[in-house]
Design a protein around this motif. Structure first.
Motif, short mmCIF file in Angstrom:
data_model
loop_
_atom_site.label_atom_id
_atom_site.label_comp_id
_atom_site.label_asym_id
_atom_site.label_seq_id
_atom_site.Cartn_x
_atom_site.Cartn_y
_atom_site.Cartn_z
N VAL A 238 8.65 -19.04 7.54
CA VAL A 238 8.10 -18.17 8.58
C VAL A 238 7.58 -19.01 9.75
CG1 VAL A 238 6.28 -16.51 9.13
CG2 VAL A 238 7.52 -16.32 6.97
N VAL A 239 6.87 -20.08 9.44
CA VAL A 239 6.36 -20.97 10.49
C VAL A 239 7.52 -21.54 11.29
CG1 VAL A 239 5.20 -23.18 10.90
CG2 VAL A 239 4.23 -21.54 9.27
N ALA A 240 8.57 -21.96 10.61
CA ALA A 240 9.73 -22.53 11.30
C ALA A 240 10.39 -21.48 12.21
CB ALA A 240 10.75 -23.05 10.28
N ALA A 241 10.42 -20.23 11.77
CA ALA A 241 11.02 -19.18 12.58
C ALA A 241 10.25 -18.97 13.88
CB ALA A 241 11.08 -17.87 11.78
N ILE A 242 8.92 -19.05 13.80
CA ILE A 242 8.11 -18.94 15.03
C ILE A 242 8.36 -20.13 15.93
CG2 ILE A 242 5.75 -18.86 15.94
CD1 ILE A 242 4.91 -17.45 13.33
N GLN A 243 8.40 -21.31 15.36
CA GLN A 243 8.60 -22.53 16.16
C GLN A 243 9.98 -22.53 16.84
OE1 GLN A 243 7.84 -25.42 13.10
NE2 GLN A 243 5.67 -25.63 13.66
N GLU A 244 10.98 -22.05 16.12
CA GLU A 244 12.34 -22.02 16.68
C GLU A 244 12.42 -21.17 17.94
OE1 GLU A 244 14.75 -20.54 13.54
OE2 GLU A 244 14.54 -22.34 12.30
N ARG A 245 11.56 -20.18 18.03
CA ARG A 245 11.60 -19.25 19.15
C ARG A 245 10.59 -19.61 20.24
NH1 ARG A 245 13.38 -17.27 14.63
NH2 ARG A 245 14.97 -15.63 14.59
N THR A 246 9.93 -20.74 20.07
CA THR A 246 8.93 -21.16 21.06
C THR A 246 9.12 -22.65 21.41
OG1 THR A 246 7.39 -21.54 19.22
CG2 THR A 246 7.20 -19.46 20.43
N PHE A 249 7.47 -25.64 19.36
CA PHE A 249 6.03 -25.95 19.40
C PHE A 249 5.17 -25.00 18.58
CE2 PHE A 249 7.70 -27.36 23.60
CZ PHE A 249 7.57 -28.73 23.40
N GLY A 250 5.56 -23.75 18.50
CA GLY A 250 4.67 -22.72 17.97
C GLY A 250 4.15 -21.87 19.12
N GLN A 266 0.34 -18.64 7.75
CA GLN A 266 1.50 -18.60 8.63
C GLN A 266 1.07 -18.59 10.10
OE1 GLN A 266 3.50 -15.05 7.30
NE2 GLN A 266 3.93 -15.91 5.28
N ALA A 267 0.04 -17.81 10.39
CA ALA A 267 -0.49 -17.78 11.76
C ALA A 267 -1.07 -19.13 12.16
CB ALA A 267 -1.54 -16.68 11.88
N PHE A 268 -1.82 -19.73 11.24
CA PHE A 268 -2.49 -21.01 11.53
C PHE A 268 -1.48 -22.11 11.85
CE2 PHE A 268 -4.18 -25.10 10.02
CZ PHE A 268 -5.36 -25.18 10.75
N TYR A 269 -0.44 -22.21 11.04
CA TYR A 269 0.54 -23.27 11.24
C TYR A 269 1.65 -22.86 12.22
CZ TYR A 269 -1.66 -25.82 7.43
OH TYR A 269 -2.56 -26.52 6.64
N GLY A 270 1.75 -21.56 12.50
CA GLY A 270 2.79 -21.09 13.43
C GLY A 270 2.36 -21.14 14.89
N ARG A 271 1.13 -21.51 15.16
CA ARG A 271 0.67 -21.62 16.55
C ARG A 271 0.87 -23.03 17.06
NH1 ARG A 271 -5.36 -23.37 16.43
NH2 ARG A 271 -5.37 -24.36 14.40
N ASP A 272 0.89 -23.17 18.35
CA ASP A 272 1.00 -24.48 18.99
C ASP A 272 -0.31 -25.24 18.80
OD1 ASP A 272 1.93 -26.58 20.50
OD2 ASP A 272 2.09 -25.46 22.38
N LEU A 273 -0.29 -26.54 19.02
CA LEU A 273 -1.51 -27.33 19.03
C LEU A 273 -2.47 -26.72 20.05
CD1 LEU A 273 -0.11 -30.96 18.87
CD2 LEU A 273 -1.33 -29.75 17.06
#
Length: 363
Positions: A238-246, A249-250, A266-273
Motif C-alpha cells: 500500500v505504501v509503495a502504491a502511494i509512492q508510485e503515484r507521488t 516520495f509519498g 500505511q498513512a505514516f509511511y505513505g507520506r513524504d518526509l
C-alpha cells in the motif's frame, strides 16, 4: 406544554431500533426545539445501537440533521423561530482554556441541552451526540444550532457530522492547499468527503484507497485523480502504491479514514518526509499502535487527529452551504437514498454492506 412526537430509539444492545412516541419538554434557558427536516444515517448511530459508545440505554438516535427552529427558551439570541439551521454536536462554551486561547474548535467543555427528552412513561432518553434527531422534533442547546442559507435539508444536513468530519480533516486539520498531494485511506462517507474537500482546496494528485470497488468509484466521482484497490495488499505494498503515484516520495498529506493500526501505519509511511498524517477514522478502545520511535523522529512532519474536522460550525457551515449552492462542492452526491423515519433499521443494513454513502431520513 410538552409535546409528544415520533422518534427512533434503541432500547438494548443489538436489538432492532423502534419507532415510538417520545416526549419533548418545553425549552428551558439556552435551549431550542427544532422541527427536524432531515437526518442522515451515520455509523455513529449504529455504534450507539451496538453499545459501542456507552450502555446508557435507551438512546434516542440520530444527529446528522437540518431543520427549522420551532421554539426558543429564555436567553437565546443566536437563532430565532423560523431560522433554517444545521445541528452540530460540539456547541462551544466560549470560556475554556481552548476557547480563551483562540482555538474554539478544540473546546474542552462543549455542552448539550440541560433537560432530557423522555418516553411517555418518564424514562429519560440519552440523545445520540446530544442531539437525538431521528425524530419529528428535538431539543438541543442553542449553540448546537447554526443558521445557514435555506437549502435542501437532506443534502446540507450531512454537514452536521460525516461530511464536515471529512472535509475538515482535509482543509482544517491537514491544511491541504493548492498543488499538494493527498492520499485518503478508506473511501466511505468520511473518506469521500475528505477527497471532495481536497479537491475543493485545489490539491493536485488525490489518491483514494479502499478494498471495495464501489467505494473507489465514489472516490473518483468526488474528485480522486487516482484510485487503488488495496484488497490483498500488504502494508508495504500500500505504501509503495502511494509512492508510485507521488513521484516516489509519498503524499504531502495522508488521511486515515478507517482508524486501524494497519491503516495508520500505511498513512505514516505513505507520506513524504515532513508530511502530515491525519487520523479521522475512529479506533476502538483495545487498539494499540507500535511504531519505532526513531522513525517518528526521522520522518518529521505532523501526526494529527481530527476532531469533527476541527470545525467551527458558525464559521464553516454557512461557507460550505454557500459553496454547495454555487456548484463548487457536490454535497448532493453523498445522498444515496431518501427514506422515511421508519426505515432506519434497513438503512443500517445497507450501510454495513457498503451499498450507500448516506441514507437520509426526510421528515
Amino acid at each position: 406544554m410538552p409535546q409528544t412526537v415520533k422518534g427512533v430509539i434503541s432500547r438494548s444492545k443489538g436489538a432492532p431500533v423502534e419507532l415510538t412516541d417520545i416526549v419533548i419538554p418545553d425549552p428551558g434557558p439556552g435551549e431550542v426545539i427544532v422541527d427536524v427536516k432531515s437526518c442522515g444515517v451515520c455509523h455513529t448511530d449504529f455504534h450507539y445501537r451496538e453499545g459501542g459508545i456507552s450502555d446508557d440505554y435507551p438512546f434516542l438516535l440520530g444527529h446528522e440533521s437540518a431543520g427549522v427552529v420551532a421554539e426558543i427558551g429564555e436567553g437565546v439570541t443566536n437563532v430565532e423561530v423560523g431560522d433554517f439551521v444545521i445541528l452540530n454536536w460540539r456547541a462551544i462554551c466560549g470560556d475554556c482554556r481552548a476557547c480563551r486561547r483562540g482555538e474554539p474548535w478544540y473546546c474542552f467543555a462543549t455542552h448539550n441541552a440541560s433537560q432530557k427528552m423522555t418516553l411517555p412513561d418518564g424514562t429519560e432518553l440519552e440523545a445520540a451526540l446530544g442531539i437525538g434527531s431521528f425524530a419529528e422534533k428535538t431539543l438541543v442547546a442553542a449553540g448546537q444550532c447554526t443558521k445557514v442559507p435555506e437549502s435542501d435539508p437532506a443534502v446540507v444536513g450531512l454537514l452536521g457530522c460525516g461530511m464536515m468530519a471529512g472535509i475538515g480533516a482535509a482543509i482544517n486539520t491537514g491544511e491541504v492547499t493548492r498543488g499538494k498531494t493527498v492520499a485518503v485511506i478508506g473511501c466511505g462517507g468520511v473518506g469521500c468527503a475528505a477527497i471532495a474537500g481536497s479537491a475543493l482546496a485545489g490539491a493536485g494528485t488525490i489518491i483514494g484507497l479502499d478494498i471495495d470497488e464501489k467505494k473507489l468509484d465514489w472516490a473518483k466521482d468526488l474528485g480522486a485523480t487516482d484510485v487503488v484497490d488495496t484488497k490483498g495488499m500488504s502494508e508495504d505494498e500500500v505504501v509503495a502504491a502511494i509512492q508510485e503515484r507521488t513521484g516516489g516520495f509519498g503524499a504531502d498529506v495522508v488521511i486515515d479514514a478507517v482508524g486501524l493500526p494497519a491503516t495508520w501505519r500505511q498513512a505514516f509511511y505513505g507520506r513524504d518526509l515532513a508530511g502530515t498524517v491525519v487520523l479521522v477514522g475512529v479506533p476502538t478502545p483495545e487498539m494499540e499502535l507500535t511504531v519505532p520511535l526513531l522513525d517518528v523522529f526521522g520522518r518529521g512532519g505532523r501526526l494529527k487527529s481530527s476532531w469533527y474536522g476541527d470545525c467551527l460550525p458558525a464559521r464553516d457551515f454557512p461557507m460550505l452551504v454557500d459553496l454547495y449552492q454555487q456548484g463548487r462542492l457536490p454535497l448532493e452526491k453523498f445522498v444515496s437514498e431518501r427514506i422515511g423515519i421508519g426505515d432506519v433499521e434497513a438503512a443500517f443494513d445497507k450501510m454495513a454492506e457498503g451499498r450507500v454513502l448516506r441514507s437520509v431520513v426526510e421528515l
